[in-house]
Design a protein around this motif. Structure first.
Motif, PDB file in Angstrom:
ATOM      1  N   ARG A 132      49.269  29.323  51.473  1.00 39.37           N
ATOM      2  CA  ARG A 132      50.589  29.123  52.058  1.00 39.37           C
ATOM      3  C   ARG A 132      50.626  28.245  53.307  1.00 39.37           C
ATOM      4  NH1 ARG A 132      54.737  33.826  52.225  1.00 39.37           N
ATOM      5  NH2 ARG A 132      53.327  34.823  53.699  1.00 39.37           N
ATOM      6  N   ASP A 133      49.504  27.734  53.774  1.00 38.81           N
ATOM      7  CA  ASP A 133      49.547  26.828  54.933  1.00 38.81           C
ATOM      8  C   ASP A 133      48.389  25.847  54.877  1.00 38.81           C
ATOM      9  OD1 ASP A 133      50.754  25.846  57.246  1.00 38.81           O
ATOM     10  OD2 ASP A 133      49.537  27.092  58.579  1.00 38.81           O
ATOM     11  N   VAL A 134      48.245  25.154  53.758  1.00 37.61           N
ATOM     12  CA  VAL A 134      47.207  24.131  53.620  1.00 37.61           C
ATOM     13  C   VAL A 134      47.670  22.880  54.353  1.00 37.61           C
ATOM     14  CG1 VAL A 134      45.811  22.777  52.026  1.00 37.61           C
ATOM     15  CG2 VAL A 134      46.563  25.081  51.377  1.00 37.61           C
ATOM     16  N   THR A 135      46.987  22.523  55.409  1.00 41.37           N
ATOM     17  CA  THR A 135      47.346  21.367  56.235  1.00 41.37           C
ATOM     18  C   THR A 135      46.063  20.738  56.772  1.00 41.37           C
ATOM     19  OG1 THR A 135      47.394  22.484  58.390  1.00 41.37           O
ATOM     20  CG2 THR A 135      49.383  22.670  57.009  1.00 41.37           C
ATOM     21  N   PRO A 136      46.136  19.533  57.344  1.00 41.02           N
ATOM     22  CA  PRO A 136      44.955  18.949  57.986  1.00 41.02           C
ATOM     23  C   PRO A 136      44.441  19.779  59.149  1.00 41.02           C
ATOM     24  CG  PRO A 136      46.617  17.255  57.568  1.00 41.02           C
ATOM     25  CD  PRO A 136      47.269  18.575  57.300  1.00 41.02           C
ATOM     26  N   PHE A 137      45.291  20.620  59.728  1.00 45.54           N
ATOM     27  CA  PHE A 137      44.863  21.463  60.847  1.00 45.54           C
ATOM     28  C   PHE A 137      43.983  22.618  60.367  1.00 45.54           C
ATOM     29  CE2 PHE A 137      49.047  19.657  61.729  1.00 45.54           C
ATOM     30  CZ  PHE A 137      48.809  18.977  62.916  1.00 45.54           C
ATOM     31  N   LEU A 176      54.858  21.364  53.562  1.00 43.43           N
ATOM     32  CA  LEU A 176      55.396  22.359  52.645  1.00 43.43           C
ATOM     33  C   LEU A 176      55.724  21.751  51.292  1.00 43.43           C
ATOM     34  CD1 LEU A 176      57.891  24.320  54.935  1.00 43.43           C
ATOM     35  CD2 LEU A 176      55.635  25.061  54.162  1.00 43.43           C
ATOM     36  N   ALA A 177      55.704  22.598  50.280  1.00 42.51           N
ATOM     37  CA  ALA A 177      56.217  22.207  48.972  1.00 42.51           C
ATOM     38  C   ALA A 177      57.737  22.276  49.002  1.00 42.51           C
ATOM     39  CB  ALA A 177      55.658  23.136  47.893  1.00 42.51           C
ATOM     40  N   PRO A 178      58.423  21.464  48.172  1.00 43.52           N
ATOM     41  CA  PRO A 178      59.892  21.466  48.182  1.00 43.52           C
ATOM     42  C   PRO A 178      60.497  22.838  47.955  1.00 43.52           C
ATOM     43  CG  PRO A 178      59.075  19.560  46.975  1.00 43.52           C
ATOM     44  CD  PRO A 178      57.885  20.410  47.291  1.00 43.52           C
ATOM     45  N   GLU A 179      59.917  23.643  47.065  1.00 44.47           N
ATOM     46  CA  GLU A 179      60.505  24.952  46.792  1.00 44.47           C
ATOM     47  C   GLU A 179      60.411  25.869  48.009  1.00 44.47           C
ATOM     48  OE1 GLU A 179      56.238  25.037  45.187  1.00 44.47           O
ATOM     49  OE2 GLU A 179      57.953  23.647  45.173  1.00 44.47           O
ATOM     50  N   VAL A 180      59.344  25.727  48.801  1.00 41.29           N
ATOM     51  CA  VAL A 180      59.204  26.542  50.007  1.00 41.29           C
ATOM     52  C   VAL A 180      60.173  26.055  51.078  1.00 41.29           C
ATOM     53  CG1 VAL A 180      57.606  27.351  51.782  1.00 41.29           C
ATOM     54  CG2 VAL A 180      56.808  27.012  49.442  1.00 41.29           C
ATOM     55  N   ALA A 181      60.308  24.728  51.225  1.00 40.26           N
ATOM     56  CA  ALA A 181      61.262  24.182  52.183  1.00 40.26           C
ATOM     57  C   ALA A 181      62.689  24.580  51.842  1.00 40.26           C
ATOM     58  CB  ALA A 181      61.142  22.657  52.228  1.00 40.26           C
ATOM     59  N   SER A 182      62.942  24.867  50.571  1.00 46.02           N
ATOM     60  CA  SER A 182      64.271  25.289  50.144  1.00 46.02           C
ATOM     61  C   SER A 182      64.503  26.781  50.353  1.00 46.02           C
ATOM     62  CB  SER A 182      64.479  24.946  48.661  1.00 46.02           C
ATOM     63  OG  SER A 182      64.378  23.553  48.458  1.00 46.02           O
ATOM     64  N   GLY A 183      63.504  27.521  50.810  1.00 43.58           N
ATOM     65  CA  GLY A 183      63.674  28.926  51.119  1.00 43.58           C
ATOM     66  C   GLY A 183      63.095  29.889  50.127  1.00 43.58           C
ATOM     67  N   HIS A 184      62.391  29.391  49.111  1.00 45.84           N
ATOM     68  CA  HIS A 184      61.786  30.278  48.127  1.00 45.84           C
ATOM     69  C   HIS A 184      60.360  30.630  48.549  1.00 45.84           C
ATOM     70  CE1 HIS A 184      65.159  29.788  45.449  1.00 45.84           C
ATOM     71  NE2 HIS A 184      65.038  28.475  45.524  1.00 45.84           N
ATOM     72  N   GLY A 185      59.836  31.674  47.938  1.00 49.37           N
ATOM     73  CA  GLY A 185      58.488  32.110  48.263  1.00 49.37           C
ATOM     74  C   GLY A 185      57.442  31.135  47.735  1.00 49.37           C
ATOM     75  N   SER A 190      52.562  25.908  45.022  1.00 49.88           N
ATOM     76  CA  SER A 190      52.909  25.446  46.371  1.00 49.88           C
ATOM     77  C   SER A 190      51.674  25.008  47.130  1.00 49.88           C
ATOM     78  CB  SER A 190      53.641  26.551  47.128  1.00 49.88           C
ATOM     79  OG  SER A 190      54.731  27.057  46.389  1.00 49.88           O
ATOM     80  N   ASP A 191      50.559  25.712  46.946  1.00 47.16           N
ATOM     81  CA  ASP A 191      49.293  25.286  47.553  1.00 47.16           C
ATOM     82  C   ASP A 191      48.835  23.941  46.990  1.00 47.16           C
ATOM     83  OD1 ASP A 191      49.078  27.488  49.184  1.00 47.16           O
ATOM     84  OD2 ASP A 191      47.492  28.472  48.029  1.00 47.16           O
ATOM     85  N   VAL A 192      49.051  23.723  45.690  1.00 44.79           N
ATOM     86  CA  VAL A 192      48.685  22.443  45.079  1.00 44.79           C
ATOM     87  C   VAL A 192      49.430  21.316  45.769  1.00 44.79           C
ATOM     88  CG1 VAL A 192      48.791  21.073  42.960  1.00 44.79           C
ATOM     89  CG2 VAL A 192      48.099  23.478  42.852  1.00 44.79           C
ATOM     90  N   TYR A 193      50.722  21.505  45.964  1.00 43.96           N
ATOM     91  CA  TYR A 193      51.536  20.473  46.619  1.00 43.96           C
ATOM     92  C   TYR A 193      51.065  20.262  48.062  1.00 43.96           C
ATOM     93  CZ  TYR A 193      55.721  17.702  47.598  1.00 43.96           C
ATOM     94  OH  TYR A 193      56.580  16.679  47.916  1.00 43.96           O
ATOM     95  N   ALA A 194      50.813  21.362  48.791  1.00 47.31           N
ATOM     96  CA  ALA A 194      50.399  21.246  50.187  1.00 47.31           C
ATOM     97  C   ALA A 194      49.067  20.515  50.311  1.00 47.31           C
ATOM     98  CB  ALA A 194      50.318  22.633  50.818  1.00 47.31           C
ATOM     99  N   LEU A 195      48.145  20.763  49.386  1.00 46.01           N
ATOM    100  CA  LEU A 195      46.888  20.027  49.403  1.00 46.01           C
ATOM    101  C   LEU A 195      47.156  18.547  49.155  1.00 46.01           C
ATOM    102  CD1 LEU A 195      43.818  19.810  49.510  1.00 46.01           C
ATOM    103  CD2 LEU A 195      43.753  20.398  47.081  1.00 46.01           C
ATOM    104  N   GLY A 196      48.040  18.239  48.209  1.00 49.90           N
ATOM    105  CA  GLY A 196      48.396  16.840  47.963  1.00 49.90           C
ATOM    106  C   GLY A 196      49.007  16.190  49.186  1.00 49.90           C
ATOM    107  N   ALA A 197      49.890  16.904  49.895  1.00 49.81           N
ATOM    108  CA  ALA A 197      50.498  16.362  51.105  1.00 49.81           C
ATOM    109  C   ALA A 197      49.449  16.132  52.187  1.00 49.81           C
ATOM    110  CB  ALA A 197      51.586  17.311  51.604  1.00 49.81           C
ATOM    111  N   THR A 198      48.471  17.021  52.264  1.00 51.84           N
ATOM    112  CA  THR A 198      47.383  16.882  53.243  1.00 51.84           C
ATOM    113  C   THR A 198      46.538  15.649  52.946  1.00 51.84           C
ATOM    114  OG1 THR A 198      47.293  19.260  53.685  1.00 51.84           O
ATOM    115  CG2 THR A 198      45.283  17.992  54.105  1.00 51.84           C
ATOM    116  N   LEU A 199      46.176  15.454  51.681  1.00 53.17           N
ATOM    117  CA  LEU A 199      45.373  14.282  51.319  1.00 53.17           C
ATOM    118  C   LEU A 199      46.183  12.995  51.467  1.00 53.17           C
ATOM    119  CD1 LEU A 199      43.502  15.671  48.168  1.00 53.17           C
ATOM    120  CD2 LEU A 199      42.832  15.749  50.585  1.00 53.17           C
ATOM    121  N   TYR A 200      47.467  13.052  51.142  1.00 52.48           N
ATOM    122  CA  TYR A 200      48.359  11.893  51.327  1.00 52.48           C
ATOM    123  C   TYR A 200      48.358  11.479  52.802  1.00 52.48           C
ATOM    124  CZ  TYR A 200      52.735   9.141  51.066  1.00 52.48           C
ATOM    125  OH  TYR A 200      53.699   8.148  51.132  1.00 52.48           O
TER     126      TYR A 200
END
Length: 471
Positions: A132-137, A176-185, A190-200
């Motif tokens: 739930r919080d995959v980031t470069p940090f 964040l993944a779009p579904e999480v930013a929209s308020g869903h769990g 969501s981790d897959v998307y966050a990893l992609g955003a981190t690598l991007y």
């Protein structure tokens, strides 16, 4: 706040602070009982029952995961009336610090880091844990290029309640993944998307939707819309990012499939074809409940082959030495050889025959042993005084696809395998047998897979491995 030379829980002597953030501070400490270096994480606010529950939950969830690319939590102890975490110490920089120092990072580095982190997250997902919080940090990169994911503090585990505030958006907005930013769990996708955003962000020098210090509400709106600009650097990683950064969670690969994509990119192989979304995949990835629902994740932990990919082989990408105080990144090539031994048995000379048996002899000599369907090679990748780590590469050497494989090799009595991944281990009196797992049993023509293990005992000359098809 803690001070230098202070002793925590009667055994952890604080040496120096490693980093400070909004949540607290992490110190390097000496475990005086076991004579090892550890990291101790103190929290800024840990007085309320909710905070205590969160910290204990982080320790409990992280303790469920043992993986070479996830930071290990050793213990939860109390100090000054507040709980704190005792963790594995990793001499490293965060991926965010590397980006701050050098901007956009080399693709080889980013692919290698992502490949390692994806393996740890795939193992977490197989254990029913959503980070739930995959980031470069939260990605640490050591001086030798080893990457580890850290901070399961806001993770959700199947069977665990959450202690989050209602309607709160949990995670770092820029990743964040779009579904999480929209308020869903958050769910596994969501981790897959966050990893992609981190690598991007590591590849491009900025997150997909803007910098982390942008207006958070405007940033969340852009994330929820999910329109990602294609990377400026097309290539294998760009194609992987195109798949994992899809707005619809059902259209993203699983984390195990993401690992397979990055594994192919690391090896310079064609990427596996994208699987079409199915009703089952949709049910697995989509969670439409609002975040105030504090029950367990709305689906069972992943089962079957595609989710159970625990540990990769030793890093075969360009290691990166992070030079202290400098922005330069020096890539050192570390290549895992892909050539395999020819396992075909040598032709055996036939004994001399007299003239009366010439015809029979000719007929017999034309019947040679069949070539094996698969070949394998074992090599030691790391060693220490009382143990070692090894990897085995398995290759389909036949002209047809294989549906399973089995390996056998002699194991000295002085050696004992204590951990094996990517296969099923059977120990004999003087040999070991490893059969394929569900997720890596099928091998296409000329396809390969790897497994690894650690063992107690001295590292000896790698044995010859016998490989047969069929599992």
């Amino acid at each position: 706040m803690p001070e230098r030379d202070e002793v925590v829980a009667g055994r952890y002597r604080l040496v120096e602070p490693l980093g400070r953030g909004a949540a607290g501070v992490v110190w390097r400490a000496q475990d005086e009982r076991l004579a090892r270096v550890v990291a101790v994480k103190f929290f800024t606010s840990a007085g309320s029952p909710k905070d205590v529950d969160r910290i204990v939950r982080e320790g409990r969830i992280a303790a469920r995961l043992r993986h070479p690319h996830a930071v290990t939590v050793h213990d939860v102890v109390e100090h000054g009336g507040k709980p704190c975490l005792v963790m594995e110490y990793v001499p490293s920089k965060t991926l965010a610090e590397m980006m701050d120092a050098a901007g956009a990072l080399p693709e080889a580095l980013v692919v290698g880091v992502g490949w390692q982190v994806a393996s740890a997250l795939a193992a977490a997902h197989a254990a029913g844990i959503v980070h739930r919080d995959v980031t470069p940090f939260n990605v640490l990169v050591g001086d030798d290029g080893t990457a580890k994911v850290v901070d399961f503090g806001i993770s959700r585990a199947v069977g665990e309640g959450t202690v989050t505030e209602a309607r709160a958006v949990i995670g770092t907005p820029a990743y964040l993944a779009p579904e999480v930013a929209s308020g869903h769990g958050a769910v596994f996708a969501s981790d897959v998307y966050a990893l992609g955003a981190t690598l991007y962000a590591a590849l491009e020098g900025h997150p997909p939707f803007g910098n982390a210090d942008d207006n958070p509400y405007a940033l969340l709106r852009r994330v929820a819309e999910g329109q990602v600009a294609p990377p400026r650097f097309p290539g294998p990683l760009g194609e992987v990012l195109g798949r994992v950064l899809r707005r619809d969670p059902a259209e993203r690969p699983t984390m195990a499939e993401t690992y397979a994509l990055l594994d192919a990119a690391v090896q310079g192989l064609p990427l596996p074809a994208a699987a079409p979304p199915t009703a089952t995949a949709t049910a697995t990835h989509v969670d439409t409940r609002p975040v105030e629902d504090t029950g367990p994740v709305g689906h069972a932990p992943p089962t079957g082959g595609t989710q159970s990919l625990p540990v990769p082989r030793r890093v075969p990408w360009k290691k990166v030495a992070v030079v202290a105080g400098a922005a330069a990144l020096v890539a050192v090539g570390v290549v895992v050889g892909t050539s395999l031994r020819d396992e075909r048995p040598a032709d055996t000379a036939l004994p001399a025959q007299d003239s009366t048996s010439t015809t029979t002899s000719t007929t017999t000599s034309s019947t040679t042993p069949p070539a094996p369907d698969c070949a394998a090679r074992l090599e030691v990748t790391n060693a220490w005084p009382d143990g070692y780590q090894a990897q085995v590469v398995v290759r389909n050497a036949s002209g047809r696809a294989l549906t399973g494989w089995k390996l056998t090799w002699p194991q000295p009595a002085a050696n004992a395998i204590n951990n094996l991944w990517n296969g099923v281990l059977t120990k004999g009196a003087d040999s070991v047998t490893v059969t394929s797992a569900d997720y890596n049993a099928a091998l296409p023509v000329d396809g390969s897979t790897t497994l690894g293990f650690t063992a107690n005992g001295p590292a000896t000359e790698p044995p010859d491995v016998t490989c047969t098809s069929g599992g």
